[in-house]
Design a protein around this motif. Structure first.
Motif, PDB file in Angstrom:
ATOM      1  N   ARG A 195     -30.403  -0.367  -2.548  1.00  0.00           N
ATOM      2  CA  ARG A 195     -31.833  -0.100  -2.370  1.00  0.00           C
ATOM      3  C   ARG A 195     -32.121   1.400  -2.356  1.00  0.00           C
ATOM      4  N   LEU A 196     -31.312   2.162  -1.645  1.00  0.00           N
ATOM      5  CA  LEU A 196     -31.543   3.600  -1.564  1.00  0.00           C
ATOM      6  C   LEU A 196     -31.356   4.275  -2.913  1.00  0.00           C
ATOM      7  N   ALA A 197     -30.363   3.804  -3.668  1.00  0.00           N
ATOM      8  CA  ALA A 197     -30.101   4.391  -4.983  1.00  0.00           C
ATOM      9  C   ALA A 197     -31.239   4.129  -5.957  1.00  0.00           C
ATOM     10  N   GLU A 198     -31.993   3.052  -5.741  1.00  0.00           N
ATOM     11  CA  GLU A 198     -33.102   2.696  -6.632  1.00  0.00           C
ATOM     12  C   GLU A 198     -34.436   3.266  -6.168  1.00  0.00           C
ATOM     13  N   ASP A 199     -34.469   3.812  -4.961  1.00  0.00           N
ATOM     14  CA  ASP A 199     -35.721   4.294  -4.363  1.00  0.00           C
ATOM     15  C   ASP A 199     -35.882   5.782  -4.649  1.00  0.00           C
ATOM     16  N   ASP A 200     -36.963   6.153  -5.307  1.00  0.00           N
ATOM     17  CA  ASP A 200     -37.189   7.560  -5.663  1.00  0.00           C
ATOM     18  C   ASP A 200     -37.225   8.476  -4.446  1.00  0.00           C
ATOM     19  N   GLU A 201     -37.618   7.923  -3.317  1.00  0.00           N
ATOM     20  CA  GLU A 201     -37.725   8.742  -2.112  1.00  0.00           C
ATOM     21  C   GLU A 201     -36.357   9.133  -1.559  1.00  0.00           C
ATOM     22  N   PHE A 202     -35.326   8.316  -1.854  1.00  0.00           N
ATOM     23  CA  PHE A 202     -34.007   8.547  -1.263  1.00  0.00           C
ATOM     24  C   PHE A 202     -32.910   8.830  -2.288  1.00  0.00           C
ATOM     25  N   SER A 203     -33.119   8.480  -3.531  1.00  0.00           N
ATOM     26  CA  SER A 203     -32.033   8.501  -4.511  1.00  0.00           C
ATOM     27  C   SER A 203     -31.421   9.883  -4.702  1.00  0.00           C
ATOM     28  N   SER A 204     -32.224  10.929  -4.585  1.00  0.00           N
ATOM     29  CA  SER A 204     -31.699  12.270  -4.847  1.00  0.00           C
ATOM     30  C   SER A 204     -30.752  12.745  -3.751  1.00  0.00           C
ATOM     31  N   GLN A 205     -31.010  12.351  -2.494  1.00  0.00           N
ATOM     32  CA  GLN A 205     -30.131  12.805  -1.421  1.00  0.00           C
ATOM     33  C   GLN A 205     -29.032  11.808  -1.070  1.00  0.00           C
ATOM     34  N   PHE A 206     -29.165  10.548  -1.519  1.00  0.00           N
ATOM     35  CA  PHE A 206     -28.141   9.545  -1.203  1.00  0.00           C
ATOM     36  C   PHE A 206     -26.962   9.705  -2.153  1.00  0.00           C
ATOM     37  N   LYS A 207     -25.805  10.058  -1.591  1.00  0.00           N
ATOM     38  CA  LYS A 207     -24.657  10.439  -2.412  1.00  0.00           C
ATOM     39  C   LYS A 207     -23.521   9.426  -2.435  1.00  0.00           C
ATOM     40  N   GLY A 208     -23.297   8.709  -1.328  1.00  0.00           N
ATOM     41  CA  GLY A 208     -22.117   7.856  -1.335  1.00  0.00           C
ATOM     42  C   GLY A 208     -22.053   6.895  -0.175  1.00  0.00           C
ATOM     43  N   ILE A 209     -21.106   5.967  -0.288  1.00  0.00           N
ATOM     44  CA  ILE A 209     -20.888   4.965   0.747  1.00  0.00           C
ATOM     45  C   ILE A 209     -19.396   4.872   1.038  1.00  0.00           C
ATOM     46  N   PHE A 210     -19.056   4.873   2.324  1.00  0.00           N
ATOM     47  CA  PHE A 210     -17.677   4.713   2.785  1.00  0.00           C
ATOM     48  C   PHE A 210     -17.533   3.317   3.378  1.00  0.00           C
ATOM     49  N   LEU A 211     -16.550   2.557   2.907  1.00  0.00           N
ATOM     50  CA  LEU A 211     -16.340   1.186   3.359  1.00  0.00           C
ATOM     51  C   LEU A 211     -14.910   1.041   3.870  1.00  0.00           C
ATOM     52  N   GLY A 212     -14.767   0.911   5.195  1.00  0.00           N
ATOM     53  CA  GLY A 212     -13.449   0.821   5.800  1.00  0.00           C
ATOM     54  C   GLY A 212     -13.040  -0.608   6.075  1.00  0.00           C
ATOM     55  N   ASN A 213     -11.881  -1.017   5.553  1.00  0.00           N
ATOM     56  CA  ASN A 213     -11.391  -2.387   5.730  1.00  0.00           C
ATOM     57  C   ASN A 213     -12.524  -3.397   5.537  1.00  0.00           C
ATOM     58  N   PRO A 214     -13.284  -3.268   4.462  1.00  0.00           N
ATOM     59  CA  PRO A 214     -14.519  -4.038   4.347  1.00  0.00           C
ATOM     60  C   PRO A 214     -14.275  -5.521   4.065  1.00  0.00           C
ATOM     61  N   VAL A 215     -15.144  -6.352   4.617  1.00  0.00           N
ATOM     62  CA  VAL A 215     -15.147  -7.780   4.293  1.00  0.00           C
ATOM     63  C   VAL A 215     -16.022  -7.934   3.051  1.00  0.00           C
ATOM     64  N   ILE A 216     -15.393  -7.859   1.883  1.00  0.00           N
ATOM     65  CA  ILE A 216     -16.099  -7.922   0.603  1.00  0.00           C
ATOM     66  C   ILE A 216     -15.890  -9.272  -0.072  1.00  0.00           C
ATOM     67  N   ALA A 217     -14.624  -9.659  -0.176  1.00  0.00           N
ATOM     68  CA  ALA A 217     -14.259 -10.950  -0.770  1.00  0.00           C
ATOM     69  C   ALA A 217     -13.218 -11.585   0.142  1.00  0.00           C
ATOM     70  N   PRO A 218     -13.639 -12.080   1.318  1.00  0.00           N
ATOM     71  CA  PRO A 218     -12.678 -12.537   2.330  1.00  0.00           C
ATOM     72  C   PRO A 218     -11.784 -13.672   1.860  1.00  0.00           C
ATOM     73  N   GLY A 219     -12.311 -14.565   1.032  1.00  0.00           N
ATOM     74  CA  GLY A 219     -11.478 -15.657   0.522  1.00  0.00           C
ATOM     75  C   GLY A 219     -10.351 -15.136  -0.353  1.00  0.00           C
ATOM     76  N   LEU A 220     -10.652 -14.176  -1.196  1.00  0.00           N
ATOM     77  CA  LEU A 220      -9.643 -13.594  -2.086  1.00  0.00           C
ATOM     78  C   LEU A 220      -8.615 -12.794  -1.288  1.00  0.00           C
ATOM     79  N   ALA A 221      -9.070 -11.999  -0.323  1.00  0.00           N
ATOM     80  CA  ALA A 221      -8.145 -11.225   0.499  1.00  0.00           C
ATOM     81  C   ALA A 221      -7.201 -12.138   1.269  1.00  0.00           C
ATOM     82  N   LEU A 222      -7.704 -13.294   1.677  1.00  0.00           N
ATOM     83  CA  LEU A 222      -6.903 -14.238   2.449  1.00  0.00           C
ATOM     84  C   LEU A 222      -5.723 -14.775   1.650  1.00  0.00           C
TER      85      LEU A 222
END
Length: 452
Positions: free
Chosen positions: A190-217
């Motif tokens: 959402r931030l990357a698509e929003d003109d109000e935030f896109s210029s200053q939003f640079k990155g996302i850090f994801l630690g031990n993320p639950v992204i695809a829990p079935g696959l990780a299992l």
């Protein structure tokens, strides 16, 4: 004739009055519906000595309130802002990460010399109604529609910037771990698509993320056997467990899959032969009587928080009065309701949303994994990472894995490209900032410096 003119005049006046009244009514309805829909309440009280901060509630009419707490960097307004959101099953970042490791104050409210605030602006948000100091209207269930939650977070960010205009041009990064990835990734898109935030939003850090829990299992049996936590029989049992969870997922029985998934710790110890393993930080030894909760959170609590402090008494009895929170203080009281509310979406793979970020934005994605976390085990994480489809895939998979050496010690490894990074963090479980802060802080420094 005269009488007729009088009637016409009176009718005209009456019509004007009616229309004016209707206009006022419409204005009142619109104003009542929208102008007060979102309200920011800045908290002002004695605070914490020389510690500079802004704390506030952003109130959403008919929904509830989201709490945010901003600590400006001592190095200036141009330093990156790191946004900590908080997840579903863990302990609030406003409590554990803030006072336990990275905030400007420790649990004794003494200044922390190695706080992240020396290099970054820290913005803690209890991002889900019912967690931390954030709360929903009592008559309403915890909302779990990600689009609505993201909308509320965007409005909360707008409230933050409206009260801290001097930070609008500072680079913005999201930091999240574990199951907080669902909300963090949706917000990033959402931030990357929003003109109000896109210029200053640079990155996302994801630690031990639950992204695809079935696959990780599917890699858990291999992971535990290689660590000698279980034998071949135990591995077969874990693989059967994994298969049953993935069958439920394939049948779109998401809530049943979640209910089974959260029994993983008991299963590994009671039926796979590990007996005394903390699957959130596998190196930590348990006793047969150790409390087991959502993947070892209570053990982090016991290790980081002083024995004389309980979360609720500390946050409600010490922190809330110092901030000026005086009404209906019930810190993290609805956590169990939040967990129940997220059952339908917790197990859903969101790898496709990571692909969206890589394919449609310039946002940098950094995945980092503690090598002692069995739940989001590193082999399982690499399964979904290596399967991502995006233009830079060949460059990422073909890039050389480098060694992270700090003070002549090997703290981990990393693979970096212009948009996707993966960090292996040594001697760390599901919270690398608590287990290996040296490596995690070095990662933050490298990535934020390149994207600044």
């Amino acid at each position: 004739m005269c009488k007729k003119i009088v009637v016409i005049i009176l009718s005209t006046i009456l019509g004007i009055v009616v229309l004016a009244g209707l206009g006022v009514l419409i204005w009142w309805l619109v104003a009542g519906r929208y102008s007060n829909e979102v309200e920011t309440i800045i908290l002002e009280r004695d605070g914490f000595g020389n510690t500079t901060y802004t704390a506030a509630f952003t109130r959403f009419s008919g929904l509830g309130e989201i709490f945010w707490w901003f600590f400006p960097s001592s190095s200036g307004t141009n330093k990156p802002i790191i946004l900590f959101l908080g997840g579903v099953t863990g302990l609030p970042h406003t409590f554990l990460l803030n006072f336990g490791n990275i905030g400007p104050l420790d649990f004794n409210l003494n200044e922390r010399e190695d706080s992240l605030v020396t290099s970054y602006n820290l913005l803690f948000v209890d991002g889900i109604f019912g967690t931390g100091f954030s709360k929903s209207e009592k008559s309403l269930p915890i909302p779990v529609n990600l689009d609505d939650l993201v909308k509320n977070l965007v409005q909360t960010l707008e409230a933050f910037y409206n009260n801290n205009e001097e930070y609008r041009n500072a680079p913005l990064f999201i930091y999240e771990q574990g199951d907080g990835a669902h909300l963090a990734i949706s917000l990033a898109i959402r931030l990357a698509e929003d003109d109000e935030f896109s210029s200053q939003f640079k990155g996302i850090f994801l630690g031990n993320p639950v992204i695809a829990p079935g696959l990780a299992l599917t890699k858990l049996g291999f992971y535990l056997e290689e660590l000698a936590m279980i034998d071949g029989t135990g591995r077969a049992a874990v693989e059967d467990f994994s298969a049953s969870v993935n069958t439920l997922l394939s049948e779109d029985k998401l809530e049943e899959a979640f209910d089974k998934f959260i029994t993983l710790g008991d299963f590994v110890n009671d039926q796979a032969g590990a007996f005394a393993a903390n699957i959130g930080r596998i190196v930590e030894k348990l006793t047969p009587e150790s409390e087991r909760d959502y993947f070892g959170q209570s053990l982090y609590y016991e290790r980081v928080v002083p024995a004389n402090i309980t979360m609720k008494s500390f946050m409600e009895g010490v922190i809330a009065p110092a901030l000026g929170i005086s009404r209906n203080v019930n810190y993290d009281n609805d956590r169990n309701a939040t967990v129940r509310a997220f059952r339908p979406i917790y197990m859903t793979s969101i790898a496709d949303k990571v692909e969206t970020i890589l394919n449609s934005t310039n946002v940098t994605v950094t995945i980092f994994n503690g090598n002692l976390d069995a739940v989001s085990n590193t082999p399982g994480q690499l399964e979904w990472v290596d399967n991502l489809n995006w233009p830079g895939k060949a460059n990422f998979t073909g890039s050389f894995r480098q060694t992270l050496i700090i003070n002549n010690l090997i703290e981990g490894y990393f693979r970096e490209t212009s948009q996707l990074n993966f960090y292996w963090i040594n001697v760390a479980g599901q919270s690398t900032l608590l287990d290996n802060p040296i490596a995690t802080k070095k990662m933050l420094e490298r990535i934020t410096r390149e994207r600044n």
